[in-house]
Design an enzyme around this catalytic site. Structure first.
Site, PDB file in Angstrom:
ATOM      1  N   SER A   9      42.075  15.176 -29.231  1.00  0.00           N
ATOM      2  CA  SER A   9      42.567  14.573 -30.467  1.00  0.00           C
ATOM      3  C   SER A   9      43.612  15.486 -31.064  1.00  0.00           C
ATOM      4  CB  SER A   9      41.420  14.398 -31.468  1.00  0.00           C
ATOM      5  OG  SER A   9      41.957  14.283 -32.776  1.00  0.00           O
ATOM      6  N   HIS A  34      44.243  11.376 -27.720  1.00  0.00           N
ATOM      7  CA  HIS A  34      43.540  10.562 -28.723  1.00  0.00           C
ATOM      8  C   HIS A  34      44.285  10.702 -30.050  1.00  0.00           C
ATOM      9  CE1 HIS A  34      39.828   8.776 -30.470  1.00  0.00           C
ATOM     10  NE2 HIS A  34      40.023   9.613 -31.477  1.00  0.00           N
ATOM     11  N   ASP A  36      44.294   9.823 -33.984  1.00  0.00           N
ATOM     12  CA  ASP A  36      43.443   9.409 -35.103  1.00  0.00           C
ATOM     13  C   ASP A  36      44.290   8.918 -36.272  1.00  0.00           C
ATOM     14  OD1 ASP A  36      40.700  10.033 -34.283  1.00  0.00           O
ATOM     15  OD2 ASP A  36      41.436  12.085 -34.110  1.00  0.00           O
ATOM     16  N   MET A  38      44.431   7.366 -39.935  1.00  0.00           N
ATOM     17  CA  MET A  38      43.576   7.256 -41.132  1.00  0.00           C
ATOM     18  C   MET A  38      44.396   6.707 -42.291  1.00  0.00           C
ATOM     19  SD  MET A  38      41.715  10.935 -40.977  1.00  0.00           S
ATOM     20  CE  MET A  38      41.035  11.600 -39.459  1.00  0.00           C
ATOM     21  N   HIS A  67      42.796   5.454 -32.272  1.00  0.00           N
ATOM     22  CA  HIS A  67      41.550   5.287 -33.030  1.00  0.00           C
ATOM     23  C   HIS A  67      41.913   4.967 -34.477  1.00  0.00           C
ATOM     24  CE1 HIS A  67      37.617   7.405 -34.601  1.00  0.00           C
ATOM     25  NE2 HIS A  67      37.652   6.112 -34.873  1.00  0.00           N
ATOM     26  N   MET A  69      41.068   4.374 -38.032  1.00  0.00           N
ATOM     27  CA  MET A  69      40.070   4.526 -39.103  1.00  0.00           C
ATOM     28  C   MET A  69      40.697   3.926 -40.356  1.00  0.00           C
ATOM     29  SD  MET A  69      38.713   8.301 -38.111  1.00  0.00           S
ATOM     30  CE  MET A  69      40.117   8.621 -37.057  1.00  0.00           C
ATOM     31  N   MET A 138      30.750   7.444 -32.848  1.00  0.00           N
ATOM     32  CA  MET A 138      31.111   8.595 -33.687  1.00  0.00           C
ATOM     33  C   MET A 138      29.919   9.548 -33.766  1.00  0.00           C
ATOM     34  SD  MET A 138      34.285   8.273 -34.783  1.00  0.00           S
ATOM     35  CE  MET A 138      34.200   9.789 -35.714  1.00  0.00           C
ATOM     36  N   GLY A 143      36.946  10.865 -40.375  1.00  0.00           N
ATOM     37  CA  GLY A 143      37.862  11.280 -41.432  1.00  0.00           C
ATOM     38  C   GLY A 143      38.254  12.742 -41.409  1.00  0.00           C
ATOM     39  N   PHE A 144      37.502  13.566 -40.724  1.00  0.00           N
ATOM     40  CA  PHE A 144      37.770  15.009 -40.727  1.00  0.00           C
ATOM     41  C   PHE A 144      37.523  15.602 -39.344  1.00  0.00           C
ATOM     42  CE2 PHE A 144      36.008  13.630 -44.724  1.00  0.00           C
ATOM     43  CZ  PHE A 144      36.869  14.149 -45.683  1.00  0.00           C
ATOM     44  N   ASP A 172      33.099  10.799 -29.957  1.00  0.00           N
ATOM     45  CA  ASP A 172      34.142  11.425 -30.776  1.00  0.00           C
ATOM     46  C   ASP A 172      33.517  12.180 -31.942  1.00  0.00           C
ATOM     47  OD1 ASP A 172      36.430  12.083 -32.145  1.00  0.00           O
ATOM     48  OD2 ASP A 172      37.055  10.010 -32.565  1.00  0.00           O
ATOM     49  N   GLY A 174      33.004  16.682 -32.933  1.00  0.00           N
ATOM     50  CA  GLY A 174      32.217  17.892 -32.689  1.00  0.00           C
ATOM     51  C   GLY A 174      31.945  18.178 -31.227  1.00  0.00           C
TER      52      GLY A 174
HETATM   53  C1  DX5 Z   1      37.280  12.295 -36.759  1.00  0.00           C
HETATM   54  C2  DX5 Z   1      38.219  11.915 -35.659  1.00  0.00           C
HETATM   55  C3  DX5 Z   1      38.072  12.779 -34.461  1.00  0.00           C
HETATM   56  C4  DX5 Z   1      38.363  14.234 -34.721  1.00  0.00           C
HETATM   57  C5  DX5 Z   1      37.692  15.041 -33.691  1.00  0.00           C
HETATM   58  O1  DX5 Z   1      37.425  11.403 -37.794  1.00  0.00           O
HETATM   59  O2  DX5 Z   1      37.997  10.585 -35.241  1.00  0.00           O
HETATM   60  O3  DX5 Z   1      38.824  12.286 -33.375  1.00  0.00           O
HETATM   61  O4  DX5 Z   1      39.730  14.526 -34.734  1.00  0.00           O
HETATM   62  O5  DX5 Z   1      37.810  16.359 -34.058  1.00  0.00           O
HETATM   63  P1  DX5 Z   1      36.708  17.421 -33.703  1.00  0.00           P
HETATM   64  O6  DX5 Z   1      36.649  17.506 -32.216  1.00  0.00           O
HETATM   65  O7  DX5 Z   1      37.201  18.652 -34.354  1.00  0.00           O
HETATM   66  O8  DX5 Z   1      35.417  16.939 -34.290  1.00  0.00           O
HETATM   67 ZN    ZN Z   2      38.957   9.885 -33.308  1.00  0.00          ZN
END
Ligand code: DX5
Ligand code: ZN
Length: 217
Positions: A9, A34, A36, A38, A67, A69, A138, A143-144, A172, A174
Site C-alpha cells: 500500500s 494497492h 487506498d 479515502m 481500495h 474507502m 480489513m 482510514g489509517f 489489509d 497491520g
Molecule cells: C487502511 C488501509 C491499508 C493501510 C495498510 O485503511 O486500507 O491499506 O494502508 O497499512 P498498514 O500495513 O500500515 O496497516
Molecule cells: Zn487498503
C-alpha cells in the site's frame, strides 16, 4: 497458500520520492500496488485519488488494486476505469447499492472486490460473494496506516475460504513478517502491507520476507 500476492500500500510510501519507492517495489518482484482512496467521510482521512493513480499506472507499468474507502463509490468508480487497474474494491458498509456498485465495476471489465470492516459480520457479505471476484477482509479499522493487526479477523478469512475455494481473499491492515504466514494459512491469497514494507528501512528485504513467510506457510 500457494501463489500469494504481496500488494504494497503506497499510503506509507515516500511521496517526495515516490518514483524511487515504486522502482524498489518493482525490483523486489512486486507487480501490484494497492491504492487506498479515502474521502474524509467514510473514514476520517483524505488520501489521494485518480490523479495519482493515473501518474503511477502510466509511468510505472505496475498493476493497481484500488481500495475505495468512500461513502458513495458510485460517484467515483468511473474515475478509476484506467489502464492497468486490475481490481476495484468498495466497502459493504458504504451508502450505495452494492449490486449497482458491482455492476459498475464489472461494466468496466476489471476484477471487483467488496471489503468488510472488522466490526461487520461476515454474513453481511455472503449475498454478494457469487457476484464478486475478491473479498477484502480489513484487519484494522480503515482510514489509517500503521495500526495493529487484529488476529480474530482470520476467522472471517477461514469462513470465506471454506465457503468459496475460488474466491480471491485479500487481507489489509497491520500485515508483517510475524503474521503473514498465519494469514496465508487461513486462506488469503492477496496480502496488503503498507508500514511493514515502507517503514522498515529496506523495501526489498521487507517484500522478500513477506514472500518467504507465505511460501513457507
Ligand atoms: C487502511 C488501509 C491499508 C493501510 C495498510 O485503511 O486500507 O491499506 O494502508 O497499512 P498498514 O500495513 O500500515 O496497516
Ligand atoms: Zn487498503
Amino acid at each position: 497458500m500457494q501463489g500469494v500476492k504481496i500488494c504494497p500500500s503506497i499510503l506509507s510510501a515516500n511521496f517526495f520520492n515516490l518514483k524511487k519507492d515504486v522502482y524498489l517495489l518493482k525490483k523486489a518482484g512486486v507487480d501490484i500496488i494497492h491504492l487506498d482512496v479515502m474521502d474524509g467521510h467514510f473514514v476520517p482521512n483524505i488520501s489521494f485519488g485518480d490523479v495519482i493513480l493515473k501518474s503511477i499506472a502510466s509511468n510505472s507499468n505496475m498493476y493497481v488494486d484500488v481500495h475505495l474507502m468512500v461513502s458513495n463509490p458510485l460517484r467515483h468508480i468511473e474515475k478509476f476505469f484506467l489502464k492497468n487497474v486490475l481490481n476495484i474494491t468498495f466497502h459493504v458498509e458504504c451508502d450505495d447499492d452494492i449490486l449497482k456498485c458491482i455492476a459498475a465495476v464489472k461494466n468496466f471489465g476489471c476484477s471487483c472486490g467488496v471489503a468488510i470492516n472488522p466490526s461487520t459480520d461476515v454474513s453481511k457479505i455472503k449475498p454478494y460473494i457469487n457476484f464478486v471476484d475478491m473479498v477484502l477482509v480489513m484487519t484494522v479499522n480503515p482510514g489509517f496506516a500503521g495500526q495493529k493487526f487484529m488476529p480474530d479477523m482470520l476467522k472471517k478469512v477461514g469462513l470465506l475460504r471454506n465457503f468459496s475455494p475460488m474466491l480471491n481473499i485479500e487481507v489489509d491492515g497491520g500485515v508483517n513478517n510475524k503474521n503473514a504466514g498465519d494469514i496465508s494459512r487461513a486462506g488469503a491469497n492477496f496480502l496488503v502491507a503498507g508500514s511493514y514494507v515502507f517503514k522498515s528501512g529496506n523495501i526489498l528485504r521487507a517484500v522478500k520476507r513477506l514472500k518467504r513467510c507465505c511460501a513457507d506457510a
